[in-house]
Design an enzyme around this catalytic site. Structure first.
Site, short mmCIF file in Angstrom:
data_model
loop_
_atom_site.label_atom_id
_atom_site.label_comp_id
_atom_site.label_asym_id
_atom_site.label_seq_id
_atom_site.Cartn_x
_atom_site.Cartn_y
_atom_site.Cartn_z
N ASP A 152 -15.88 -41.63 -1.55
CA ASP A 152 -16.10 -40.18 -1.48
C ASP A 152 -16.61 -39.61 -2.82
O ASP A 152 -16.08 -39.93 -3.89
CB ASP A 152 -14.80 -39.46 -1.07
CG ASP A 152 -14.44 -39.75 0.40
OD1 ASP A 152 -15.35 -40.00 1.20
OD2 ASP A 152 -13.23 -39.72 0.72
N ARG A 166 -10.03 -33.49 6.36
CA ARG A 166 -9.74 -34.29 5.17
C ARG A 166 -9.56 -33.39 3.97
O ARG A 166 -10.29 -32.40 3.81
CB ARG A 166 -10.94 -35.22 4.94
CG ARG A 166 -10.73 -36.32 3.95
CD ARG A 166 -12.04 -37.04 3.67
NE ARG A 166 -12.85 -36.29 2.75
CZ ARG A 166 -14.13 -36.58 2.44
NH1 ARG A 166 -14.73 -37.60 3.01
NH2 ARG A 166 -14.81 -35.86 1.59
#
Ligand code: SIN
Length: 291
Positions: free
Chosen positions: A97, A246
């Site tokens: 990420d 998330r």
């Protein structure tokens, strides 16, 4: 807390039961951190986590980041990303990420809100193993290299950061490979052609089956992973809706060996060398963004 921990593969991943993530204490958070050091990604099935509890869970670890590129749920907190398959939100390319930021997230906490009955699994790959199983000669070369990462896949090619190709985990002291398919664009100390060849190899190498775990979701499952030492992607084999939410815990500056060579400078002109000339510009931009 009295946890049951079931490892899911030899490489990484464990399923954890016996904890309610809606009410974590500081001691619980410390326990989860310990589990992550060993398993890198943990799955907590059967949780009842609304948005507020999800954000509170993230904050139990540290400050949360606001993703500069991905959408939040309608009316939801800015720190939360929501990906809906029906709106193109399928992260099906291997990635770590936000490595296009100078300090990529330390930890990601994902809630499976809705998933297909079949398919739509997520895979993670262990980047300690990806580094440790390279030959000593290639390990040595990579220790002196750095790479440019960018957010081109999010339509923001000028959002760039520059990281060591091998980073050292601040808690375990272990080295891991730190390149990923989606965001890593260029090994800075190599020519464009050399970088293409080596990055191409590393992207395939680092995600091979024996470094991976594959998880089949049920709604309500929460996954927490150490973003510093893993890559992940969704297996895009499903039909129907899939919704994940998330939050990510604010990152640290990846550290590794300093670059052992200057950024590659082209020695001749031409269409291939053009990439090398562009590299100098990209490095200036990345340095300016990091200041
Ligand atoms: C992500 O890349 O964080 C999303 C993974 C998933 O949808 O399984």
């Amino acid at each position: 807390m009295s946890l049951t921990v079931r490892p899911l593969s030899r490489a990484l991943g464990a399923e954890v039961t016996g904890i309610d993530l809606a009410t974590v204490t500081d001691a619980d958070a410390a326990g989860i951190r310990e589990l992550l050091l060993e398993h890198l990604v943990c799955f907590f099935p059967g949780q009842q986590l609304d948005r507020d509890a999800h954000v509170a869970l993230g904050r139990a670890f540290s400050e949360l980041e606001v993703n500069p590129n991905l959408p939040s749920p309608e009316g939801g907190p800015r720190e939360m990303v929501e990906l809906r398959a029906s709106q193109g939100g399928i992260a099906d390319e291997w990635h770590t990420d936000v490595t296009f930021l100078p300090s990529p997230s330390v930890m990601s906490i994902m809630h499976m809100v809705q998933c297909p009955d079949l398919g739509g699994d997520t895979m993670w790959s262990n980047q300690y193993h990806a580094y440790e199983e390279l030959s000593p000669a290639l390990q040595e070369l990579l220790l002196g290299c750095t790479a440019l990462h960018d957010a081109e896949p999010h339509g923001k090619p000028d959002m760039k950061a520059h990281h060591p190709v091998v980073r050292v985990h601040p808690e375990t002291g272990r080295r891991s490979l730190f390149v990923n398919t989606q965001f890593t664009r260029r090994i800075v100390e190599l020519s464009h052609a050399e970088s293409e060849a080596l990055l191409g190899f590393l992207k395939g190498w680092s995600t091979q089956d024996r470094f991976c775990v594959r998880y089949a979701w049920t709604p309500g499952t929460v996954a927490i992973w150490d973003n510093r030492v893993t890559q992940h992607h969704v297996v895009n084999d499903f039909e129907g809706e899939r919704i994940i939410q998330r939050v990510t815990v604010l990152g640290d500056l990846p550290t590794g060996e300093p670059a052992r060579w200057e950024p590659y400078a082209p020695t001749r002109r031409g269409s291939v060398a053009r990439h090398d000339t562009l590299l100098a510009r990209d490095l200036r931009l990345a340095a300016a963004a990091a200041d």
